[in-house]
Scaffold this active site. Structure first.
Site, short mmCIF file in Angstrom:
data_model
loop_
_atom_site.label_atom_id
_atom_site.label_comp_id
_atom_site.label_asym_id
_atom_site.label_seq_id
_atom_site.Cartn_x
_atom_site.Cartn_y
_atom_site.Cartn_z
N ASP A 109 39.07 39.18 42.18
CA ASP A 109 37.66 38.80 42.31
C ASP A 109 36.72 39.95 42.00
OD1 ASP A 109 39.22 36.83 43.54
OD2 ASP A 109 37.58 36.22 44.84
N CYS A 112 45.92 40.36 46.96
CA CYS A 112 44.49 40.07 46.81
C CYS A 112 44.16 38.66 47.30
CB CYS A 112 44.05 40.28 45.37
SG CYS A 112 44.83 39.18 44.19
N ASP A 113 42.86 38.39 47.37
CA ASP A 113 42.30 37.29 48.15
C ASP A 113 43.03 35.95 48.08
OD1 ASP A 113 40.47 39.29 48.31
OD2 ASP A 113 38.73 38.05 47.85
N GLU A 118 32.24 33.66 43.45
CA GLU A 118 31.63 34.46 44.50
C GLU A 118 30.33 35.06 43.97
OE1 GLU A 118 35.55 36.05 46.93
OE2 GLU A 118 34.45 37.43 45.63
N SER A 124 31.96 36.83 48.48
CA SER A 124 33.03 37.77 48.76
C SER A 124 33.04 38.10 50.24
CB SER A 124 32.80 39.06 47.96
OG SER A 124 33.58 40.11 48.45
#
Length: 584
Positions: free
Chosen positions: A84, A125-126, A454, A480
């Site tokens: 992101d 990661c996310d 985001e 985010s």
């Protein structure tokens, strides 16, 4: 209690009729002895485009060693990831949420296709963390989730007017960009922050989305308590990865599956952990999606109810003082769980993959003397949790606001409407946004984006320009975990579905009332209906490929923005136009 540890793979690998399968497996290096043991998938997201997942190959080898030591045969599985932070503010960010679905699908497909007996997932990661949890819920073979860890913080090497002495994270780069564009810092200072905020492997170092979802996974019971807290480059990370390999074999032999562990109470514990640490608004989206895959009912109101009753205990970035590695050193999520347990704010008898209950895990917490990161419930950072769900004529289906370090509870100001994130960022950069404005960013939702980008570039620019406390921002996109300020996301219905956000105009007065959980445009229902009659949905931005497929299949944010052919459209109770929905 014991179960058949080869309950899946025996049908794939045993007997004369399966000689072709065995022959091909032997070509990949497996032996007859390997093929007689439980087949355990080790699914990770190594990719050479980001720091977040750089240690996945190494950790996978340690997990695999643990599986072998405990009598299983590990099979390494690799999937994709989208970062992101790298893609934010560009067309590339539209792929991020889509990757969550693709990762879950790919791991599910391999687990089903190769008839795995167990599964360890490694995420960084996310989107990789909820994706792996979703896959565990779908496949439901004995398994667990393991987070590869947070990045360490950096520090400036040159004198800085804004960042000197501050532990740097990705958040500071965003704010430095905004400060540079506002003329508050020079190019040398921006470059110094850029060069030192991300010092090595690991996911973003505050209580941003990756660390939020890692802590949620532990509270949910699918990650061993305390394992996820360990930073990526800590020497003990490999040791607990090995332990994950041994643990999955215990689960396989006992026949304990993720759905045996994760219940409605588990999700309420996860929500409590998120709000107690001031976690990311993305946790709402992701926990709704995970709950769907586990067959557990969960709704937006559950987040609001639990947040009202759960204090913020961890003083964490992006709004607080400390980073994720500092939280680990203080006692980590086990300590947060212990305080919640002692305050009667957990379902302490909920099970975890360790075989112990969450309450038992909480009581094993070790607190570092003198730490200031995690507070007891008797002296919280804030008396109520870090998230709230608002409704009103702009968001009859709900929206999410992050309250972690937010003192402001009311904002009323004129709308400044933007059709894209890029246009909003340009306005901040040009200096045309004024205190008290309510920036409205539309056509960024799951379907309209598509992909629900985001708005981190915009929120970072607001902070850097010194407007973070005086300007509100609302969007059908998302934020985010590094975002902070008076920001509202996940507005349902989104613009492309004929929500009121589609027809708001510059100058419309918008009221955001946190105490009464209300997001309201001071425009009559009759006027909104009239505007919608003259409104035409924008043409799809993509007509083929993965983004077009996602736009056709995705649910709205109140249902987790998952891709599902069986999702039911919710019914909204206000002026919302039936005619508008039919046109889309």
């Amino acid at each position: 209690m014991s179960a058949n540890p080869r309950h899946k793979s025996s049908a794939l690998l045993d007997g004369p009729d399966r000689a072709v399968a065995r022959g091909m497996m032997k070509a990949a290096g497996f032996t007859d002895d390997d093929l007689k043991k439980p087949q355990i998938g080790v699914a990770h997201c190594w990719i050479g485009t980001m720091p977040c997942n750089l240690n996945h190959r190494e950790l996978a080898q340690r997990v695999m060693a643990g599986i072998r030591a405990a009598g299983g045969t590990p099979l390494e599985i690799n999937t994709v990831a989208i970062n992101d932070g790298i893609t934010t503010g560009t067309e590339g960010m539209k792929t991020s949420l889509v990757s969550r679905e693709l990762i879950a699908d790919s791991v599910e497909l391999v687990a089903r296709g190769h008839m795995l007996d167990g599964l360890v997932t490694i995420s960084g990661c996310d989107k990789t963390i909820p994706a792996m949890a979703m896959a565990l819920g779908r496949v439901n073979v004995p398994g667990l989730s393991f987070y590869s860890g947070s990045i360490l913080s950096g520090k400036c090497t040159k004198p800085s007017t804004l960042f000197e002495g501050r532990k740097l994270t990705i958040q500071e780069i965003y704010e430095a960009v905004g400060a540079f564009n506002a003329g508050r810092i020079g190019a040398d200072e921006l470059l110094d922050v850029e060069n030192h905020a991300c010092p090595g492997a690991g996911a973003c170092g505050g209580q941003f989305t990756a660390n939020t979802m890692a802590t949620a996974s532990a509270m949910l019971g699918i990650s061993p308590m305390g394992f996820n807290d360990i930073p990526a480059v800590d020497p003990t990370k490999g040791d607990v990865a090995f332990d994950c390999g041994r643990l999955v074999m215990e689960l396989v032999r006992a026949g304990v599956t993720p759905r045996d562990i994760v219940t409605r109470e588990s999700f309420e514990n996860a929500i409590a952990g998120v709000v107690a640490t001031g976690g990311s608004t993305n946790a709402v989206l992701h926990l709704l999606a995970i709950a769907r895959e586990f067959g557990v009912p969960l709704a937006l109101e559950d987040f609001d109810r639990i947040s009202r009753n759960t204090p913020v205990l961890a003083d964490m970035r992006p709004w607080g003082r400390f980073t994720a590695p500092e939280m680990y050193e203080a006692g980590g999520m086990p300590l947060v769980a212990r305080h919640l347990h002692e305050g009667g704010l957990l379902h302490s008898d909920a099970l975890t993959v360790s075989g112990r209950t969450l309450g038992e895990e909480a009581q094993r917490a070790i607190e570092r003397a003198g730490q200031e990161v995690i507070r007891p419930v008797t002296a919280p950072v804030k008396p109520e949790g870090g998230l709230a769900i608002l409704r009103g004529n702009v968001a009859p289906g709900g929206c999410v606001i992050k309250l972690g370090g937010q003192k402001k509870i009311l904002h009323r100001g004129p709308a400044r409407v933007f059709e894209t994130e890029e246009a909003a960022f340009a306005a901040i950069k040009a200096g045309t946004i004024r205190p008290n404005d309510v920036m409205v960013l539309r056509n960024e939702g799951p379907r309209g984006g598509p992909g629900m980008r985001e708005m981190q570039l915009v929120t970072g620019a607001l902070q850097g320009a010194g407007l973070g406390d005086s300007v509100a921002l609302m969007t059908d996109g998302r934020f985010s975990g590094a975002s902070h300020g008076f920001v509202i996301g996940h507005i349902v219905p989104e613009a492309v579905d004929g929500g009121a956000i589609a027809v708001l105009r510059d100058g419309d007065l918008i009221e955001i009332d946190v105490e009464n959980r209300r997001l309201h445009a001071e425009v009559s229902d009759d006027e909104l209906r009239e505007r919608l009659k003259g409104w035409t949905p924008p043409l799809p931005r993509y007509t083929d490929g993965v983004l077009a497929k996602f736009a056709r299949l995705v649910t709205d944010a109140s249902q987790g923005a998952v891709t599902s052919a069986s999702a039911q459209a919710p019914v909204y109770s206000t002026f919302h136009s039936t005619q508008a929905k039919e046109t889309t």
